[in-house]
Scaffold this motif. Sequence first.
Motif, PDB file in Angstrom:
ATOM      1  N   LEU A  48      -5.398   0.567   9.613  1.00 32.10           N
ATOM      2  CA  LEU A  48      -5.275   1.392   8.245  1.00 32.10           C
ATOM      3  C   LEU A  48      -6.604   2.352   8.293  1.00 32.10           C
ATOM      4  CD1 LEU A  48      -4.738  -1.295   5.335  1.00 32.10           C
ATOM      5  CD2 LEU A  48      -3.036   0.640   6.194  1.00 32.10           C
ATOM      6  N   LYS A  49      -6.217   3.593   7.751  1.00 29.31           N
ATOM      7  CA  LYS A  49      -7.175   4.580   7.552  1.00 29.31           C
ATOM      8  C   LYS A  49      -6.732   5.435   6.322  1.00 29.31           C
ATOM      9  CE  LYS A  49      -6.730   8.552  10.181  1.00 29.31           C
ATOM     10  NZ  LYS A  49      -7.455   9.684  11.138  1.00 29.31           N
ATOM     11  N   ASN A  50      -7.637   6.363   5.918  1.00 31.35           N
ATOM     12  CA  ASN A  50      -7.339   7.356   4.821  1.00 31.35           C
ATOM     13  C   ASN A  50      -6.920   8.775   5.734  1.00 31.35           C
ATOM     14  OD1 ASN A  50      -8.327   5.504   2.795  1.00 31.35           O
ATOM     15  ND2 ASN A  50     -10.091   6.747   2.661  1.00 31.35           N
ATOM     16  N   ASP A  51      -5.892   9.181   5.251  1.00 33.28           N
ATOM     17  CA  ASP A  51      -5.384  10.366   5.703  1.00 33.28           C
ATOM     18  C   ASP A  51      -6.143  11.575   4.915  1.00 33.28           C
ATOM     19  OD1 ASP A  51      -4.439  11.006   3.075  1.00 33.28           O
ATOM     20  OD2 ASP A  51      -2.143  10.677   3.702  1.00 33.28           O
ATOM     21  N   ASP A  52      -5.776  12.855   5.278  1.00 32.43           N
ATOM     22  CA  ASP A  52      -6.417  14.074   4.724  1.00 32.43           C
ATOM     23  C   ASP A  52      -6.545  13.962   3.376  1.00 32.43           C
ATOM     24  OD1 ASP A  52      -7.190  14.548   7.294  1.00 32.43           O
ATOM     25  OD2 ASP A  52      -5.169  16.113   7.424  1.00 32.43           O
ATOM     26  N   THR A  53      -5.769  13.383   2.490  1.00 26.53           N
ATOM     27  CA  THR A  53      -5.564  13.589   0.933  1.00 26.53           C
ATOM     28  C   THR A  53      -6.109  12.073   0.397  1.00 26.53           C
ATOM     29  OG1 THR A  53      -3.352  12.274   0.901  1.00 26.53           O
ATOM     30  CG2 THR A  53      -3.551  15.000   1.085  1.00 26.53           C
ATOM     31  N   GLY A  54      -6.675  11.137   1.259  1.00 29.91           N
ATOM     32  CA  GLY A  54      -7.248  10.152   0.777  1.00 29.91           C
ATOM     33  C   GLY A  54      -6.412   8.945   0.794  1.00 29.91           C
ATOM     34  N   ASN A  55      -5.032   9.086   1.086  1.00 24.70           N
ATOM     35  CA  ASN A  55      -4.259   8.128   0.738  1.00 24.70           C
ATOM     36  C   ASN A  55      -4.185   7.267   2.258  1.00 24.70           C
ATOM     37  OD1 ASN A  55      -2.990   8.679  -1.542  1.00 24.70           O
ATOM     38  ND2 ASN A  55      -1.702  10.283  -0.465  1.00 24.70           N
ATOM     39  N   LEU A  56      -4.131   5.905   2.028  1.00 21.87           N
ATOM     40  CA  LEU A  56      -3.923   4.986   3.101  1.00 21.87           C
ATOM     41  C   LEU A  56      -2.827   5.098   4.100  1.00 21.87           C
ATOM     42  CD1 LEU A  56      -5.308   1.639   1.750  1.00 21.87           C
ATOM     43  CD2 LEU A  56      -6.505   2.968   3.498  1.00 21.87           C
ATOM     44  N   GLU A  57      -2.968   5.115   5.413  1.00 23.36           N
ATOM     45  CA  GLU A  57      -1.734   5.384   6.215  1.00 23.36           C
ATOM     46  C   GLU A  57      -2.058   4.462   7.376  1.00 23.36           C
ATOM     47  OE1 GLU A  57      -1.553   9.122   8.217  1.00 23.36           O
ATOM     48  OE2 GLU A  57      -3.549   9.262   8.815  1.00 23.36           O
TER      49      GLU A  57
END
Length: 84
Positions: A48-57
Motif C-alpha cells: 500500500l502507498k499513497n498516490d499523488d492525491t493522498g489516497n491509498l493505492e
Amino acid sequence: MIDEQEEYDVPRKEGITINPNSEVINISHIGVGGDDNEIMMILVNKKLKNDDTGNLEIVYESDKQIILNKKVAAELKELLDKYI
C-alpha cells in the motif's frame, strides 16, 4: 504482525545445503512466461502507498525473477503438487 524470524519447513534434498540466513520471499502473485527452452517466473508483491492525491493505492512490484530450464520447471511443479 508477521514474525520475521518465522521458520519455514523447507523440503531438503541430500547433497544440498540451505543457508539458514537465506532471504525468505513472501509473494502475492507469480507471473509465468517462457519460450521453447526455459520458463520464467516473476515474483510479485503487493504494498500500500499513497498516490499523488493522498489516497491509498495497491502497488504491485517485482524485483525478483527466476529463470528455469524446462526440466527444472517440471521438477518444481512436481514438488509443489506434492507439498501444496
